[in-house]
Design an enzyme around this catalytic site. Structure first.
Site: not given
Length: 739
Positions: A69, A216, A310, A328
């Site tokens: 992050e 991803d 989610e 996204e």
């Protein structure tokens, strides 16, 4: 914190567990939003924001942060901000005072992240202390054994950009080495990778393979590293993975996880929202048809639930109900519009904006949605909302001529920070980074090294996007109905977690509606890996049933009863079950145990207080890793059971829909009892444990009768505040008597 109208400062607010690993006391939202301000043409605000960062942000903080992050949000934000500041300064009007201060901060941060890569494999630790690194006695980290594939494989863009801007190659070399390990550890027979990997020996810890959470952005960064850096190695690796994805994971319009060593069967029948980025990545690759198909499926789910949940099942029901304002889907919408110029995608973008304004906008920003079914808000607005969602939606509707920069000269990082394509000329490709790639196979030949035009893909068909979409617009027509087959066919739901239609598909069969409330069962011709059943058809009657809500959920709540003084069994909490571990419905008298707090609280790494946990009922917080991973770690430490507590502030069973915890595909090794409490119910146990030395609980299907008038009804949310308050003063709250 858009409901409280104040910023979230780590240590000043109640911990949310691993979610807070993104916070490092370094003005996260300010940095993450820098280049968004330029895209929005807010140039005065951008210059003011740069001044604030230069004057106020310090990185020498004794705080443990997520390497992943911090890289994508803070390092990427500083680099994007520097590139924008440098561009505006060169125009001679603004920021003439700027002397690369953001780049200096980025370099400082880069060196603070490097200690995380000090492992035998070269894969990074998931966390690092900004001041003390990883292995220092003061670091409070360094005990982790594994990390996710995306966490290790989403460093190359930011680290390579930092190297090429500073001429210090250590960053790019370090990130490339981690990518080399992931490539080497792929399943070489099919080119798939798993989700979680051991950072010391490179063994796969979780072997499920998909394109969503945990993997991803690894795929994204292989493709984008080629675009940004011009190194064919990254494209070759991406193409190898992409062929595997389309062969095993893609079941248009679905993208379902498979086992990396046995990829012909899907191992779960639900999808997480992070895979919504994948149509955008397919656009970059030039594979428009499956991109359009999956995007349309996601849009239909979004329209049904107002936001993309989610996680959702393969029949598009809610699986995990949260929506933390993830960008996204908007990202893929933007890329599809760029590729097709179809105004349909402007309408999709409009619907996103309208949903945000109607259901998420609050007085001090936009609030995450705790449950898309109820619309309940969470006091949370992550920095990625401003860094990504605002940027992609603005770019979707803005003409290119109205932007202060040529957007096509940049690549978007996974956090939508802008890095200039000119960086590809700053350093030649590394000769040590070559990939042995099997060229020449038919499925790899056409577009592996070039991006096709729509005319090439769909000659003389300007309406190709609508043609593809229309085939998927009826996906949700049956609504909440379910298919009930006649009794002669049995499906092993609980063994495989596959929906009936998926099971038929895995057998090489498909169902075709005939319009008279009957269907035709037909074998699929030429389907790879289909069972050799031959060609036949069978007509049988189906019944569409609309079951009650409770039956749809299929979940029987469990009870957590506090037995020890001063509670004496009168405090009973509603708990959710697990689909793995000990079956409490078969334990006549339940399972008793004394509470102990797991260390670490998330239980995603080796348990450090094993001696205290031995033989006790462990409390662990939801988040960061799978429930099964936590359960294994605590079972290995000797726990007699686990009570998981939700990490969403204010969640409670009265307002939330109870759910079953799911495993990771192979959970037969987990034998201890497991239950789940929402945050308010869990806080009752945490408060009790902080006030009393011994807290004994019973996990059961219903409370135990202790000899005085009581009820089998657990505490409701409206009583929890009273329960927690009186527990702190040594009093006890009884469950209410109800007929």
């Amino acid at each position: 914190m858009p409901l409280s109208c104040r910023g979230r400062v780590r240590g000043m607010e109640p911990s949310r567990g691993d979610v807070d690993d993104a916070l490092g006391k370094f003005s996260l939202t300010l940095i993450d939003t820098l280049d968004t301000l330029v895209v929005l043409n807010k140039l005065d605000e951008f210059e003011d924001a740069v001044r604030k960062v230069v004057l106020d942000v310090r990185l020498d903080n004794d705080v443990v942060v997520s390497v992943f992050e911090t890289n994508i949000r803070v390092l990427g934000g500083l680099l994007g901000g520097h590139i924008m500041a440098d561009m505006l300064k060169a125009q001679g009007v603004r920021l003439q005072w700027y002397k690369d201060e953001l780049l200096h901060l980025a370099r400082d941060l880069g060196y603070r992240l490097l200690p995380a890569f000090n492992t035998t494999s070269g894969l990074p630790y998931p966390r690092v202390n900004l001041r003390y690194g990883v292995l220092s006695p003061n670091s409070r980290t360094g005990t982790e054994l594994d990390t996710c594939t995306a966490c290790a494989g989403t460093m190359i863009l930011e680290f390579a950009a930092l190297s090429r801007l500073t001429q210090e190659t250590v960053f790019e070399d370090t990130a490339r080495r981690a990518l080399d390990v992931l490539w080497e550890k792929r399943q070489k027979g099919n080119d798939l990778v798993g989700t979680v990997i051991n950072i010391h020996n490179g063994d796969w810890v979780r072997r499920d393979s998909g394109v969503g959470a945990g993997i991803d952005s690894y795929y994204e960064y292989l493709m984008k590293a080629y675009i940004l850096l011009g190194d064919d190695t990254y494209l070759d690796r991406f193409n190898a993975h992409y062929v595997a994805i389309m062969k095993y994971i893609s079941q248009p319009p679905l993208l379902l996880n498979v086992h990396m060593h046995n990829p012909t069967v899907s191992i779960r029948s639900w999808m997480d929202s992070l895979l919504a980025f994948f149509p955008g990545l397919q656009v970059l690759r030039g594979d428009l048809k499956p991109a359009i198909e999956t995007h349309e499926m996601l849009y239909q789910v979004t329209k049904q639930h107002k936001f993309l949940p989610e996680a959702f099942t393969s029949d598009f029901a809610v699986y995990w109900a949260q929506h933390p304002l993830r960008p996204e889907f908007a990202e893929s919408t933007y890329f599809l519009y760029k590729a097709t110029r179809d105004p349909y995608y402007l309408q999709v973008g409009k619907s996103i904006v309208e949903s945000l304004n109607e259901y998420a906008r609050v007085a001090c920003g936009f609030a995450a949605v705790q449950d898309v079914r109820t619309g309940r808000h969470e006091d949370r607005m992550d920095s990625f909302f401003l860094a990504e969602m605002f940027k992609y939606l603005y770019l979707l509707f803005t003409e290119k001529r109205d932007l202060p920069l040529d957007i096509d000269d940049y690549i978007f990082t996974t956090e939508a920070h802008l890095l200039p394509l000119s960086l590809s000329t700053a350093r030649p490709p590394c000769p040590r980074n070559m990939t042995m790639f099997r060229r020449g196979h038919g499925e790899e030949e056409i577009f592996t090294r070039s991006c096709p035009s729509a005319q090439t893909l769909f000659p003389n068909n300007p309406a190709f996007t609508r043609t593809i979409r229309d085939a998927h617009k009826q996906l949700l027509q049956p609504g909440a109905e379910r298919l009930a087959l006649f009794r002669g066919i049995e499906f092993p739901f609980h063994d495989t977690r596959m929906e009936p239609l998926e099971i038929l598909k895995s057998m090489g069969l498909t169902l075709l509606p005939l319009g008279d409330r009957s269907v035709q069962l037909t074998s699929l011709r030429h389907q790879p890996d289909a069972s050799p059943l031959g060609l036949f058809s069978l007509k049988f009657i189906t019944e569409l049933v609309d079951p009650p809500a409770a039956e749809q959920q299929g979940i029987s709540p469990l009870a957590v009863q506090v037995l020890s003084p001063p509670f004496f069994g009168r405090t009973v909490l509603t708990a959710g079950p697990a689909q793995f571990g000990m079956d409490l419905t078969k334990q006549e008298h339940g399972v008793k145990g004394s509470l102990v707090l797991s260390e670490p609280y998330q239980a995603c790494a080796a348990i450090s207080n094993r001696q205290e946990v031995q033989g006790k009922m462990a409390l662990a917080q939801r988040g960061e890793c799978m429930f099964a991973t936590k359960a294994r770690n605590l079972q290995e430490a000797g726990a007699s059971g686990v009570i998981f507590i939700d990490n969403a502030e204010g969640s409670c069973s009265e307002e939330m829909v109870l759910f079953q915890m799911v495993g990771d595909g192979s959970t037969s090794d987990i034998v201890i009892p497991l239950v789940f409490l929402f945050q308010k119910e869990g806080q009752v146990l945490l408060d009790a444990l902080s006030q009393h030395r011994n807290v004994d609980v019973l996990l059961a299907t219903k409370p135990m009768f202790l000899g005085e008038e009581n009820t089998d009804q657990p505490l409701s949310a409206s009583q929890l505040h009273e329960a927690a308050t009186e527990t702190r003063t040594g009093m006890v709250t009884s469950a209410p008597d109800q007929a």
